[in-house]
Design an enzyme around this catalytic site. Structure first.
Site, PDB file in Angstrom:
ATOM      1  N   GLY A 188       0.753  -1.320  -0.036  1.00 46.28           N
ATOM      2  CA  GLY A 188       0.105  -0.106  -0.034  1.00 46.28           C
ATOM      3  C   GLY A 188       0.754   1.235   0.185  1.00 46.28           C
ATOM      4  N   ARG A 226       1.267  -6.070  -4.945  1.00 46.78           N
ATOM      5  CA  ARG A 226       1.343  -6.802  -3.838  1.00 46.78           C
ATOM      6  C   ARG A 226       1.709  -8.333  -3.968  1.00 46.78           C
ATOM      7  NH1 ARG A 226      -0.493  -4.443   0.836  1.00 46.78           N
ATOM      8  NH2 ARG A 226      -1.830  -2.767   0.707  1.00 46.78           N
ATOM      9  N   ASP A 258       4.845  -7.542   5.081  1.00 55.77           N
ATOM     10  CA  ASP A 258       4.830  -8.688   3.823  1.00 55.77           C
ATOM     11  C   ASP A 258       5.995  -8.562   3.049  1.00 55.77           C
ATOM     12  OD1 ASP A 258       2.754 -10.209   5.050  1.00 55.77           O
ATOM     13  OD2 ASP A 258       0.810  -9.054   4.040  1.00 55.77           O
ATOM     14  N   LYS A 269       8.066   0.674   5.444  1.00 53.89           N
ATOM     15  CA  LYS A 269       6.963   1.538   4.869  1.00 53.89           C
ATOM     16  C   LYS A 269       5.772   0.939   5.521  1.00 53.89           C
ATOM     17  CE  LYS A 269       4.340  -0.083   2.627  1.00 53.89           C
ATOM     18  NZ  LYS A 269       3.358  -0.607   1.884  1.00 53.89           N
ATOM     19  N   THR A 270       4.765   1.762   5.713  1.00 47.07           N
ATOM     20  CA  THR A 270       3.368   1.301   5.966  1.00 47.07           C
ATOM     21  C   THR A 270       2.843   2.484   6.998  1.00 47.07           C
ATOM     22  OG1 THR A 270       1.729  -0.325   6.744  1.00 47.07           O
ATOM     23  CG2 THR A 270       3.555  -0.382   7.753  1.00 47.07           C
ATOM     24  N   ASP A 294       0.207   1.849   8.504  1.00 37.95           N
ATOM     25  CA  ASP A 294      -0.292   1.145   9.698  1.00 37.95           C
ATOM     26  C   ASP A 294       0.541   1.288  10.859  1.00 37.95           C
ATOM     27  OD1 ASP A 294      -1.913   0.514   7.259  1.00 37.95           O
ATOM     28  OD2 ASP A 294      -1.648  -1.789   7.517  1.00 37.95           O
TER      29      ASP A 294
HETATM   30  P1  FBP Z   1       0.730  -2.059   3.710  1.00 36.59           P
HETATM   31  O1  FBP Z   1       0.715  -3.174   4.820  1.00 36.59           O
HETATM   32  O2  FBP Z   1       1.113  -2.727   2.420  1.00 36.59           O
HETATM   33  O3  FBP Z   1       1.469  -0.867   3.932  1.00 36.59           O
HETATM   34  O4  FBP Z   1      -0.695  -1.652   3.898  1.00 36.59           O
HETATM   35  C1  FBP Z   1      -1.502  -0.526   4.131  1.00 36.59           C
HETATM   36  C2  FBP Z   1      -2.751  -0.491   3.678  1.00 36.59           C
HETATM   37  O5  FBP Z   1      -3.201   0.879   3.565  1.00 36.59           O
HETATM   38  C3  FBP Z   1      -3.834  -0.891   4.942  1.00 36.59           C
HETATM   39  O6  FBP Z   1      -3.858   0.113   5.954  1.00 36.59           O
HETATM   40  C4  FBP Z   1      -5.041  -1.364   4.088  1.00 36.59           C
HETATM   41  O7  FBP Z   1      -5.863  -2.405   4.701  1.00 36.59           O
HETATM   42  C5  FBP Z   1      -4.430  -1.874   2.781  1.00 36.59           C
HETATM   43  O8  FBP Z   1      -3.312  -1.103   2.605  1.00 36.59           O
HETATM   44  C6  FBP Z   1      -5.315  -1.565   1.831  1.00 36.59           C
HETATM   45  O9  FBP Z   1      -4.718  -2.039   0.589  1.00 36.59           O
HETATM   46  P2  FBP Z   1      -5.442  -1.869  -0.841  1.00 36.59           P
HETATM   47  O10 FBP Z   1      -5.680  -0.741  -1.053  1.00 36.59           O
HETATM   48  O11 FBP Z   1      -4.207  -2.560  -1.887  1.00 36.59           O
HETATM   49  O12 FBP Z   1      -6.725  -2.759  -0.788  1.00 36.59           O
END
Ligand code: FBP
Length: 553
Positions: free
Chosen positions: A82, A146, A177, A203-204, A206
């Protein structure tokens, strides 16, 4: 027609700050080995799976006396998972360090996430390319994806592409991941004597990729400040109109860090914390009951409005739902290639699923609104995670609360009027212009990633610490990826993965929230943080998150 907004033009000029050590110059650094590391859990299994890269030492950079000469190196970079504000600055920092080390060095960007390295889709960066993206949000410079890097075939293809471009190091910018991908690729490259290094960057938005060595992942600062601004604005509205209960689901797939930080910045009436729900083994009904108590009490005081923050990952932490989701993960995987199941309508799908679940799970599944049932059955991401951003937990809560309040009204317990508004803040914050903190932090992480490469290290996560201090006092170094790993079930199989950092209920941050909850619930103590400030006094523009301040005070 304008091509850049005034803020875009001004942000391009911002000069990110570096820690003193990195500022001295990439060729002046010395690498200091600190303590050796062990995996956080399942040590023996992780050691066996990562025989070549397990147990390396934490490293820190200091400034040496001599200026060294760096040989020529080509590096490839991947944005993974993300979006998070500051990703472009990681690439800018990496590029600047690489060119500073040796002008002949080249940086390639793999397109569309990890699949770019497998399929050989790339661009070569130059000054003009990089300059257009400095201090901007988003991952559009090369895109993201992803794809899970884990098969022998993917590794072989990646090797071919690296050989073709004469790449001797790959930087993977990602969350837990994606950095698990980085650890697997690093191990494979060493095992096959390729000489190619792999470095990760944390990065994240979250905020769940953190530990003793990684104080925060990038993007958390900007995203939480953006959500806090929006929540503050809604609080003002609620306090003005006094007629709605606003249920705001906040992004953050698993842990509740984003929701808790946003709550600490805004002081809403209720902030649910997924980790607490799990620890106290609360059922959906119990959560609803607790919230109804607050809604009833406020109604008695004439307040038929309020603000509720719901962490995105809540549903997976409610023990009964967790069990159901885990069974659904296995079932949806199993039914992926079942054409009869794939081609029937939703109602039929629900029946097929219920017939394959055990009695309790089937009962719970069938009791959920059709919308939530359908959302629970949607595709998993490539890492086997249920896509919680697509499950409208806020609406599920609203529906259950409305039903319960009607019962309480009949019993004469509830005297108010319940009108709701549902919101989901996620994508609003993931690509904002990085705050000054994220702009500096990301640039430093990228610059530092090249320092790790220059010292021949592999299987490391770029780390910059001491973050509540001004940037010049930050400490740059690296943390072995295997240190953060444990075994977890994914797609029905036990796999090595980086452990997510959840909210600690005995930690200082949760305690702070817990101590203020009652006061916030009844007496409106709303804070209105306003927008992120990029220019102006340092006390407003360079503030770190409340979480970092509490954790590292
Ligand atoms: P990452 O762990 O890849 O940084 O994901 C962050 C995130 O924004 C989460 O908070 C959210 O649940 C997810 O990505 C949504 O991803 P997508 O837009 O690919 O459905």
């Amino acid at each position: 027609m304008k091509t850049l907004s005034p803020l875009q033009q001004e942000r391009l000029k911002y000069q990110p700050k570096l820690p003193e050590s990195l500022k001295a110059g990439i060729n002046k650094l010395i690498c200091v080995e600190k303590e050796k590391t062990e995996a956080v859990k399942d040590k023996e299994q992780i050691k066996e799976l990562f025989a070549k890269t397990y147990g390396q030492a934490i490293v820190e950079f200091a400034v040496g006396n001599e200026e060294k000469v760096s040989g020529v190196k080509n590096v490839g970079v991947i944005l993974s998972g993300g979006q998070a504000p500051g990703g472009h600055n990681v690439i800018a920092g990496l590029y600047d360090a690489l060119k500073q080390a040796n002008k002949e060095n080249k940086l390639y960007g793999f397109l569309g996430g990890p699949s770019g390295i497998i399929d050989g889709k790339y661009v070569e960066f130059d000054d003009k390319f990089i300059d257009a993206y400095r201090n901007t949000g988003g991952f559009d410079i090369i895109g993201s994806g992803r794809t899970k890097l884990e098969t022998e075939e993917q590794f072989k293809k990646s090797l071919e592409v690296c050989k073709k471009l004469n790449i001797s190091a790959v930087v993977i910018i990602g969350g837990d991941d994606s950095n698990t991908n980085a650890a697997l690729l690093a191990e494979w490259f060493v095992k096959h004597d390729t000489g190619i290094q792999v470095i990760g960057c944390p990065k994240t938005i979250d905020g769940d990729l953190k530990n003793d060595q990684i104080e925060v992942s990038f993007g958390f600062d900007t995203a939480t400040k953006t959500y806090a601004e929006l929540i503050g604005n809604i609080q003002r509205d609620a306090n003005s109109a006094k007629k709605y209960w606003h249920f705001i689901k906040i992004m953050g797939r698993s842990a509740s860090h984003v929701a808790v930080e946003a709550a600490l910045q805004t002081q809403p009436n209720i902030c649910l914390v997924s980790e607490e729900v799990e620890e106290k083994k609360m059922s959906l009904n119990q959560i609803v009951e607790d919230m109804c108590k607050i809604i009833c009490k406020r109604a008695e005081n004439g307040k038929n409005f309020g603000i509720v923050i719901v962490p995105e990952g809540l549903i997976e932490f409610i023990p009964e739902m967790k069990d159901l989701i885990s069974s659904l993960n296995d079932l949806t995987h199993e039914l992926e290639s079942d054409e009869t199941y794939q081609n029937v309508r939703s109602e039929e799908k629900f029946k097929i699923i219920a017939s394959k679940l055990d009695e309790n799970n089937a009962k719970l599944f069938l009791s959920l609104p059709a919308l939530i049932k359908a959302q629970l059955l949607m595709d998993r991401d490539p890492h086997g995670n249920v896509q919680v951003s697509r499950i409208e937990t806020e609406k599920l809560l609203i529906e259950m609360i409305r039903t319960r309040l009607n019962e309480l009204k009949d019993e004469g317990v509830y005297v108010g009027k319940f009108s709701d508004q549902a919101h989901f803040f996620g994508y609003e914050g993931r690509c904002a212009f990085p705050s000054n903190f994220d702009a500096d932090y990301c640039y430093s992480l990228g610059f530092n990633a090249f320092a790790l490469i220059n010292f021949g290290l592999t299987g490391y996560l770029s780390s910059v610490k001491n973050l509540i201090k001004p940037a010049k006092e930050w400490v740059a170094g690296g943390v072995p990826l295997t240190m953060m790993m444990n075994m977890e079930k994914r797609h029905g199989e036990m796999k090595p993965v980086i452990q997510k950092a959840l909210i600690k209920l005995d930690g200082k941050v949760f305690k702070e929230l817990e101590a203020m909850r009652e006061e916030w619930a009844m007496n409106d103590r709303y804070l209105f943080p306003g927008a992120i400030q990029y220019f102006g006094p340092s006390e407003v523009c360079d503030l770190t998150t409340v979480t970092l301040q509490i954790e590292h005070a």
